[in-house]
Structures are given as C-alpha cells and as structure tokens.
Scaffold this motif. Structure first.
Motif, PDB file in Angstrom:
ATOM      1  N   UNK A  91       0.850  -1.184   0.000  1.00 41.72           N
ATOM      2  CA  UNK A  91       0.000   0.000   0.000  1.00 41.72           C
ATOM      3  C   UNK A  91       0.885   1.234   0.000  1.00 41.72           C
ATOM      4  N   UNK A  92       0.650   2.118  -0.953  1.00 39.26           N
ATOM      5  CA  UNK A  92       1.315   3.410  -0.912  1.00 39.26           C
ATOM      6  C   UNK A  92       2.664   3.439  -1.604  1.00 39.26           C
ATOM      7  N   UNK A  93       3.078   2.360  -2.270  1.00 37.98           N
ATOM      8  CA  UNK A  93       4.391   2.405  -2.902  1.00 37.98           C
ATOM      9  C   UNK A  93       4.412   3.337  -4.096  1.00 37.98           C
ATOM     10  N   UNK A  94       3.232   3.678  -4.606  1.00 38.10           N
ATOM     11  CA  UNK A  94       3.200   4.627  -5.703  1.00 38.10           C
ATOM     12  C   UNK A  94       3.612   6.015  -5.282  1.00 38.10           C
ATOM     13  N   UNK A  95       3.752   6.260  -4.000  1.00 34.03           N
ATOM     14  CA  UNK A  95       4.156   7.586  -3.531  1.00 34.03           C
ATOM     15  C   UNK A  95       5.625   7.867  -3.818  1.00 34.03           C
ATOM     16  N   UNK A  96       6.362   6.872  -4.142  1.00 35.15           N
ATOM     17  CA  UNK A  96       7.781   7.067  -4.408  1.00 35.15           C
ATOM     18  C   UNK A  96       8.211   6.091  -5.494  1.00 35.15           C
ATOM     19  N   UNK A  97       9.435   6.256  -5.936  1.00 37.29           N
ATOM     20  CA  UNK A  97       9.926   5.431  -7.027  1.00 37.29           C
ATOM     21  C   UNK A  97      10.372   4.075  -6.558  1.00 37.29           C
ATOM     22  N   UNK A  98      10.772   3.296  -7.573  1.00 35.08           N
ATOM     23  CA  UNK A  98      11.237   1.958  -7.275  1.00 35.08           C
ATOM     24  C   UNK A  98      12.501   2.017  -6.432  1.00 35.08           C
ATOM     25  N   UNK A  99      12.588   1.072  -5.499  1.00 36.25           N
ATOM     26  CA  UNK A  99      13.794   0.989  -4.682  1.00 36.25           C
ATOM     27  C   UNK A  99      13.702   1.722  -3.383  1.00 36.25           C
ATOM     28  N   UNK A 100      12.562   2.449  -3.139  1.00 39.76           N
ATOM     29  CA  UNK A 100      12.448   3.078  -1.822  1.00 39.76           C
ATOM     30  C   UNK A 100      12.421   2.008  -0.743  1.00 39.76           C
ATOM     31  N   UNK A 101      13.008   2.342   0.386  1.00 44.08           N
ATOM     32  CA  UNK A 101      13.056   1.334   1.452  1.00 44.08           C
ATOM     33  C   UNK A 101      11.723   1.246   2.185  1.00 44.08           C
ATOM     34  N   UNK A 102      11.614   0.264   3.056  1.00 41.49           N
ATOM     35  CA  UNK A 102      10.365  -0.006   3.777  1.00 41.49           C
ATOM     36  C   UNK A 102       9.932   1.185   4.622  1.00 41.49           C
ATOM     37  N   UNK A 103      10.881   1.929   5.158  1.00 44.40           N
ATOM     38  CA  UNK A 103      10.528   3.035   6.051  1.00 44.40           C
ATOM     39  C   UNK A 103       9.740   4.113   5.339  1.00 44.40           C
ATOM     40  N   UNK A 104       9.947   4.294   4.031  1.00 43.67           N
ATOM     41  CA  UNK A 104       9.273   5.353   3.306  1.00 43.67           C
ATOM     42  C   UNK A 104       7.995   4.884   2.623  1.00 43.67           C
ATOM     43  N   UNK A 105       7.734   3.604   2.633  1.00 46.42           N
ATOM     44  CA  UNK A 105       6.614   3.103   1.854  1.00 46.42           C
ATOM     45  C   UNK A 105       5.262   3.518   2.428  1.00 46.42           C
ATOM     46  N   UNK A 106       5.127   3.494   3.735  1.00 49.88           N
ATOM     47  CA  UNK A 106       3.805   3.776   4.274  1.00 49.88           C
ATOM     48  C   UNK A 106       3.411   5.225   4.073  1.00 49.88           C
ATOM     49  N   UNK A 107       4.316   6.157   4.367  1.00 49.28           N
ATOM     50  CA  UNK A 107       4.067   7.559   4.126  1.00 49.28           C
ATOM     51  C   UNK A 107       2.940   8.122   4.971  1.00 49.28           C
ATOM     52  N   UNK A 108       2.627   9.404   4.757  1.00 48.39           N
ATOM     53  CA  UNK A 108       1.555  10.045   5.521  1.00 48.39           C
ATOM     54  C   UNK A 108       0.203   9.354   5.338  1.00 48.39           C
ATOM     55  N   UNK A 109      -0.114   8.908   4.097  1.00 45.27           N
ATOM     56  CA  UNK A 109      -1.407   8.268   3.866  1.00 45.27           C
ATOM     57  C   UNK A 109      -1.543   7.001   4.705  1.00 45.27           C
ATOM     58  N   UNK A 110      -0.464   6.207   4.777  1.00 45.32           N
ATOM     59  CA  UNK A 110      -0.519   4.993   5.584  1.00 45.32           C
ATOM     60  C   UNK A 110      -0.749   5.286   7.049  1.00 45.32           C
ATOM     61  N   UNK A 111      -0.049   6.307   7.576  1.00 41.60           N
ATOM     62  CA  UNK A 111      -0.233   6.665   8.984  1.00 41.60           C
ATOM     63  C   UNK A 111      -1.648   7.175   9.245  1.00 41.60           C
ATOM     64  N   UNK A 112      -2.155   7.994   8.304  1.00 47.03           N
ATOM     65  CA  UNK A 112      -3.493   8.558   8.472  1.00 47.03           C
ATOM     66  C   UNK A 112      -4.541   7.449   8.539  1.00 47.03           C
ATOM     67  N   UNK A 113      -4.488   6.513   7.603  1.00 49.93           N
ATOM     68  CA  UNK A 113      -5.508   5.469   7.564  1.00 49.93           C
ATOM     69  C   UNK A 113      -5.285   4.395   8.630  1.00 49.93           C
ATOM     70  N   UNK A 114      -4.083   4.322   9.176  1.00 50.50           N
ATOM     71  CA  UNK A 114      -3.898   3.496  10.362  1.00 50.50           C
ATOM     72  C   UNK A 114      -4.712   4.075  11.524  1.00 50.50           C
ATOM     73  N   UNK A 115      -4.722   5.398  11.642  1.00 51.58           N
ATOM     74  CA  UNK A 115      -5.542   6.046  12.667  1.00 51.58           C
ATOM     75  C   UNK A 115      -7.029   5.833  12.429  1.00 51.58           C
ATOM     76  N   UNK A 116      -7.452   5.893  11.155  1.00 50.52           N
ATOM     77  CA  UNK A 116      -8.857   5.636  10.836  1.00 50.52           C
ATOM     78  C   UNK A 116      -9.237   4.220  11.257  1.00 50.52           C
ATOM     79  N   UNK A 117      -8.374   3.267  10.915  1.00 45.85           N
ATOM     80  CA  UNK A 117      -8.650   1.876  11.254  1.00 45.85           C
ATOM     81  C   UNK A 117      -8.678   1.669  12.766  1.00 45.85           C
ATOM     82  N   UNK A 118      -7.815   2.366  13.481  1.00 41.91           N
ATOM     83  CA  UNK A 118      -7.811   2.256  14.943  1.00 41.91           C
ATOM     84  C   UNK A 118      -9.161   2.657  15.517  1.00 41.91           C
ATOM     85  N   UNK A 119      -9.737   3.720  14.995  1.00 42.73           N
ATOM     86  CA  UNK A 119     -11.038   4.188  15.476  1.00 42.73           C
ATOM     87  C   UNK A 119     -12.129   3.160  15.184  1.00 42.73           C
TER      88      UNK A 119
END
Length: 744
Positions: free
Chosen positions: A448-476
């Motif tokens: 999820x969200x790998x389209x936010x960056x180019x190929x070869x980005x590491x795991x730390x950058x893959x989730x990005x702001x969208x991933x964190x935001x929807x993690x909060x939505x899912x928590x609720x």
C-alpha cells in the motif's frame, strides 16, 4: 491509484447503512394503522378492505390467509398491484397506501357447515423517519353462512354480506349461538370499597376469560387524585396463540386499586378501563374501553390521613396512562454515579477512556501497525513526528466523522447507541475486507502506498503520511466494540449535551487513543530509544499480519450471527476475489498497461458485490432455545413487567455478539456456577436481550436507562423498587451484592 480505492473502503465503513430507530411516541396501534373490514360479498368469495392510515403502508406479499377448518379451502388473496419499493427487510416488494380492496375465494365441501373460520395476517410499517415496522398481525374471522348454503358445496351461491368488522381480532356476525356481544361477555363495574381504595370487578360467563397483562386502568378528569398499585389476585396460567404464556381470569375477578385523594370531599370519579379477553376455543375480542362513574364518600381529616399513609404508589407518573405506568414500572432504574456533571469532567474521562483503550484486545491489530510505524520512525526525530501527527489526524478525523454522524441522526430523531455501526452487516463485511487487505499487505502480497515514491524506496518510506493517516482511521473503527466500559460515562454526557459539546467529547476520545503514539513522536528521549530500522522489520511486519487475519475471522463469526451461514459464504467468496485482485494488482504494478490495471481494479470492486447479497439476507429469528439453555429468558418489555408484577427479582443482561466486554463478562461471571447459585438463592430470573442486530425495543431500553451501548446490566427487585444499573465490568462480588437479600 489503489491507495484511493483502499481509502474508499474505509470511508464506506465509516458511513455504512443507517440505523433502525426505536418506537416513538404517537405510533398508532396496529388495529388503527391498518383498519380491516370484511364481508361475504359473492358466492364463494369474501370481500376484504383495509384503510391504511396516512404515513403507514402495508406489504402486499405479507397479506396471507389460512384456515384449519375441515372442508374449507382458501385460494391466495386476490389483491391489486401495489407500489414498487425496495425494502431493507424483504428486498423488492409492493406496498399499499390509503384504501385497499381485495377478495378471497374459498371452496366449502362440508354440507353441514354453518360458518367459515379463517385467519388473515398482514404486516406493515410506519414510514416516517424513523422507520418502524410492526410484527405480522393475525386477525381471526368467523362468518355465519345462510341456511341455504349448508346443503352442498355447489350451493355456496346466494351469500349476502353477513359479516363485517374492524380492528384486531374481529367478531363477524354475532348470533345467539356465536360469541356474545362484548358488553355481555365482559361486564365491568367499580365501587369505592374503602377510604383509600377502589374495587374494580369483571364478570364473564362460562367459557370466557380476561387477560391480566392486557388490562389497564386510568382516571379521567380527576385533578388531585392518583391511582396506586394494582393488587391482582392469583390467576390461571394459559398458553395463548398470540401472546404466549399469560395469566388469565375466568368467571369473575376483583381488583383492589389504591387511590390517593387531595381532599375528603364527596364526589364522582370517572374510572377508565381498557382490557381484552377471549372466548375459549373461539374468537378474541378487540381492546374494549369502558368508563364508569365511582361515587366517592366524604372523608374526615383523620380518615384521609390514614388512607394517604397506606397509599402504595403506582410505577408511573400520576398523569400517565395505565399502560405507561406498567411499562415505566418495569423499566425504572437508578443508574450508577458517573461523575460527569461538568464538561471538564466529561472531557477528562473521555481522554482517559481513549488512553486505556490502547490496552484493549480490539485494538491489538492496529497496535501491530503502530509497532511498524514506530520502528520506521527510528531513522530521525522528524520522521517520528510525522508518523505521530498523521496517525493522530486520522484518529481525530474518524472520531469527528462518527460524532457528526451521531449528532445528525440524533437531530433527525433517530435513536442509537455506541457500537451501532457493528449492527450493520454491510459495515462488518467491509471491515473484514479492510483487515484482510491490511494483513495481505503486511504479508507481502501487495504494498500500500508504494506509488508515492519510485522503485527501490526502502520499507521506512513506503507507508508515508497516507498509511499513517488510515492506520488512525482503522484504529477508530476497530476500537468501537471495546469502548463502552471506559468511555460510557463520557459518551452518555455527549449524547445528552449540545452538538458542540458532543463533538468536543468525541475529539477528546480520539486524542486519548492517539496520545501514546503522539508522545513518543514528540519526546526525543523516547524516540531515541526506539530500535533502528533493519532487516528484522520485514520479519516483524509479516508476523504482525496474523492478528489482522484473526480479527477478520472474528468479524466473519459476528456476521454469521447477524445473517446466518449464507452471509459467511458470501463474505468468504468476496474475500477470495479481493485477495485475487490484490495479488494481481501487485503483479501488474510495473506492467504499464492501462487495460490490465483497469481489469485489476474491476476485480477488486467485484469483491464488493457479495455485500449487496448480504444486506438482503433476513436476520435470523431470536434463538429462544439457545438463550434458555443458558438459564435465561429472552427479553421482552411485557415479560419484564409481568415478572415485576409477580414480585420477582430480575437480572437483565443486554449484550451483543460483537461486544468483547459482554462476552468476557458472560464467560467469567454470568456463565459461572456461582452466578446460577446466586440467582437460585434470590429466586431471581435471568433475562437476556441480544443487540447484535438492530432492535428498537432494546434500543429503547438502553436509552431509558441512559446507557450509550452494551453491555448494560440492570437488577430489578419486586414491584416498586427501581432497577439498579451495575457497572459494565462485572465481578462475582458486584453480582453477589446486587442479588443479595435486601436489608430491612
């Protein structure tokens, strides 16, 4: 592109189907909402007519007729076309407004028959928001045949219009051989039998009986006077076709009723009685209303004082009707002190409740996602703060959205409690898909969200702001089944306050849930202690997918409880299609062919098709046998009132299959041998209501006890003492103290 589709799935979860509202004041009795008339209008044919009240409608397909009379055969009712409607309970149906005329053909092969007997059943709804639907309503008909028709089956011609009626259980033509007129079948009278008492009396001929629980008394134009408790004598247990196990009276019954007077002056008093009864093995009468004059004697001051001293108040307010008094008596309660009398106190409790929520099992899958985010943020303080802020924003936006939805529905007059979203099968199915998608992402099936960056980005950058935001939505979303024990007082304050205050409390709940993650992100000393990113993160990510799968399994079980095994099959089929689409999405990510990508999105969207089928499945009937196997009786307002009238202690448990706290209490406390022993020692009845699906009657019970959701436990003692609301987290000691004999 796919991240927007995933966001849309979660958005659908937040705003899934509306809630069924509970019964409102002013709802017409079924006999008045759908006035029924009938007549023998032609040879072998009964004319049927319904006058449907404004803002009500009848289902065409729910009008049926049946008979158990030997030699009598009924055709299907001949009814006109109705208005097409898509109904949430029965799918595509036809309905009627206004006047409806139809007919019912029959064949009679018994030449000795002098009458025909049958039952016509209808069902309809009150369509003004909130939607309220009646249960199927049967009407028993008996129609006398002219002597000429009793000779042969071929001679059923020549029928005149002999019978007509209106209301519920109708009387057709009344003759000397048939049921007596109601004024002769049930003679009602009342006298002043003592300075502070009225004696009401019903007299019935042999073969007639009066329902106790269908009898109500009230005063008319009696300023300064109040009816007290009804002191019914023992009756006869009777299993009734319409009302189940009831208490009835034969021949004659005398009912003493306490009366409070403001002065001792002599004068007339009007006593109104509403009651219902039947002829044994025959017809049942509609509700009968009689008003009689009672001559009150003059009282001295001493007699008046003595009468008032012995007055036993009724359960309801003095100006309520007898029906309201009975219901109020069954439902009065004394809630526990909440300490949320001020906005500051409510906000503090909301914040603490959201904070404690992080430890609940419902939030465990989301904690898995937060572990990944915290580990990723070890690269820098800036990234840690970014994770914390986006996650907190997702939580706050979600709580604000739900709060606004609750406020809007409340303003529209609908009634609901916290956890209402999990009563909707569509919401539960969507949440299964979301958790499955998150789990497959953690397992490496797709990203999820790998389209936010180019190929070869590491795991730390893959989730990005969208991933964190929807993690909060899912928590609720996932946290909602666990919120009641810790957020109940604050939510109760919110539901009873203005829209602005309610919204502030919902935001405080969200802030409490997000607070630990927010603190770690903004306190450098804590952020610096986080482990550094490395290869271990990939293994941890895959391991943490399994709590997601387990939570999805739990939700599938809930869905099965709501709509049966067919719903389980549909959601599993949709889950397989969704997994196929996500796998194909990852495989075609770099193909660069728009057609393939479009087909992938079509497959993922096809996974939503089974949800449509799930919403059309009817909810299963209440499994009374399963409830009774637990030593409980199914909740009903009438049954609770009857038990209280008998002076019994009643332990009411309002629960739901999706309520984790409810299940924990039932396993650890209410399912134990100690609890059964306490019930037996107190001669108490264990009553259980299931709020897994929308149930207006249980919703009304929750609101009358100022509960925002389940679990709700109320202990009622005898006739007059108010019910006692217990804490949402039960212990053996709490239950033992609640059921212990009262100290005189």
């Amino acid at each position: 592109m796919f991240r927007y589709l995933f966001a849309g799935l979660i958005g659908l979860c937040l705003f899934s189907s509306p809630v069924q509202a509970q019964e409102q004041d002013g709802l017409l009795p079924v006999e008045q909402a759908f006035v029924f008339r009938y007549t023998l209008a032609a040879p072998g044919r009964i004319a049927l007519q319904w006058d449907v009240a404004p803002d009500y409608y009848l289902y065409r397909s729910r009008i049926t007729a049946k008979t158990s009379q030997p030699g009598l055969t009924l055709a299907a009712p001949d009814l006109p076309p109705g208005i097409p409607k898509h109904d949430e309970f029965f799918g595509d149906v036809e309905i009627y407004h206004g006047a409806v005329e139809g007919s019912l053909a029959y064949t009679l092969t018994d030449p000795a028959a002098t009458a025909i007997e049958l039952t016509v059943t209808v069902q309809g709804c009150h369509e003004v928001e909130p939607l309220i639907c009646y249960p199927p309503h049967p009407t028993r008909l008996r129609l006398e045949l002219p002597p000429a028709t009793a000779t042969s089956a071929a001679a059923v011609g020549g029928l005149a219009g002999l019978g007509s009626g209106s209301g519920g259980s109708l009387i057709g033509q009344v003759t000397g051989q048939d049921a007596l007129p109601e004024e002769k079948a049930f003679v009602f009278e009342a006298i002043a039998s003592a300075p502070g008492e009225i004696l009401a009396r019903w007299t019935m001929p042999d073969g007639y009986y009066l329902y106790r629980d269908k009898t109500e008394l009230a005063l008319e134009d009696a300023a300064g006077m109040t009816l007290g408790a009804l002191r019914w004598p023992p009756g006869v247990d009777h299993v009734d076709e319409h009302f189940g196990s009831v208490v009835v009276y034969y021949h004659q019954v005398e009912l003493p009723v306490a009366l409070r007077r403001s002065d001792g002056a002599a004068g007339p008093l009007k006593l109104r009685a509403a009651f219902q009864g039947c002829k044994e093995n025959g017809i049942c009468y509609p509700v009968m209303i009689r008003t009689v004059d009672v001559a009150l004697p003059a009282l001295t001051d001493a007699e008046l004082a003595k009468a008032q001293a012995g007055f036993v108040p009724a359960a309801a307010a003095p100006d309520a009707s007898a029906a309201d008094a009975s219901a109020e008596n069954a439902l009065r309660s004394t809630p526990p002190e909440t300490g949320t009398g001020t906005l500051a106190g409510a906000l503090l409790l909301a914040l603490l409740g959201g904070l404690v929520l992080n430890l609940m099992p419902c939030v465990l899958p989301v904690l898995s996602l937060k572990v990944i985010g915290l580990a990723q943020s070890g690269e820098s303080l800036t990234k840690a703060r970014s994770h914390a802020l986006w996650y907190t924003l997702g939580v706050l936006v979600s709580f604000a959205a739900i709060g606004l939805l609750v406020i809007a529905l409340r303003a529209a007059g609908q009634a609901l409690g916290w956890g209402f979203q999990l009563q909707q099968p569509a919401f539960v199915a969507l949440l299964v898909y979301v958790l499955l998608a998150v789990g497959l992402s953690l397992s490496g099936v797709f990203s999820i969200g790998s389209g936010l960056a180019g190929t070869g980005q590491n795991l730390a950058n893959r989730s990005g702001p969208a991933g964190d935001f929807f993690t909060g939505v899912l928590a609720c979303i996932v946290a909602s089944p666990c919120t009641a024990p810790f957020m109940g007082p604050a939510l109760g304050f919110a539901f009873a306050s203005s829209s602005l205050v309610a919204l502030l409390i919902f935001l405080a709940l969200g802030l409490g849930l997000a607070l630990p993650f927010l603190i770690v992100g903004f306190v450098p000393a804590l952020a610096s202690r986080l482990p550094k990113p490395g290869a271990w993160m990939e293994t941890l990510k895959q391991v943490l997918a399994f709590p997601m799968y387990l939570t999805a399994v739990w939700l599938i079980w809930v869905l099965g409880k709501q709509r049966g095994v067919d719903a389980i099959g549909l959601v599993l089929a949709g889950a397989v299609v969704l997994a196929l689409g996500l796998w194909w999405f990852e495989r075609s990510r770099w193909s660069g062919r728009p057609l393939v990508r479009a087909l992938v999105v079509a497959v993922v969207l096809a996974a939503l098709v089974p949800i449509v089928g799930i919403t059309r499945l009817p909810p299963p009937a209440v499994d009374a046998a399963a409830i009774e196997a637990q030593g409980a009786v199914p909740y009903s307002r009438e049954k609770l009132a009857a038990l209280r009238t008998e002076g019994r202690t009643v332990f009411v448990n309002m629960t739901a299959d999706w309520c984790v706290t409810c299940k924990a209490n039932e396993k650890n406390v209410l399912g134990s041998a100690h609890f059964r022993e306490r019930l037996a020692a107190a001669n108490a009845v264990y009553m259980k209501g299931d709020w897994t699906n929308v149930d207006p009657e249980i919703t009304a019970f929750l609101q009358e006890h100022r509960a925002v959701g389940v679990p709700l436990y109320v202990v009622f003692r005898g006739r007059e003492e108010p019910g006692r609301v217990l804490p949402t987290l039960l212990t053996d000691a709490i239950v033992a103290e609640a059921l212990a004999p009262a100290v005189p």
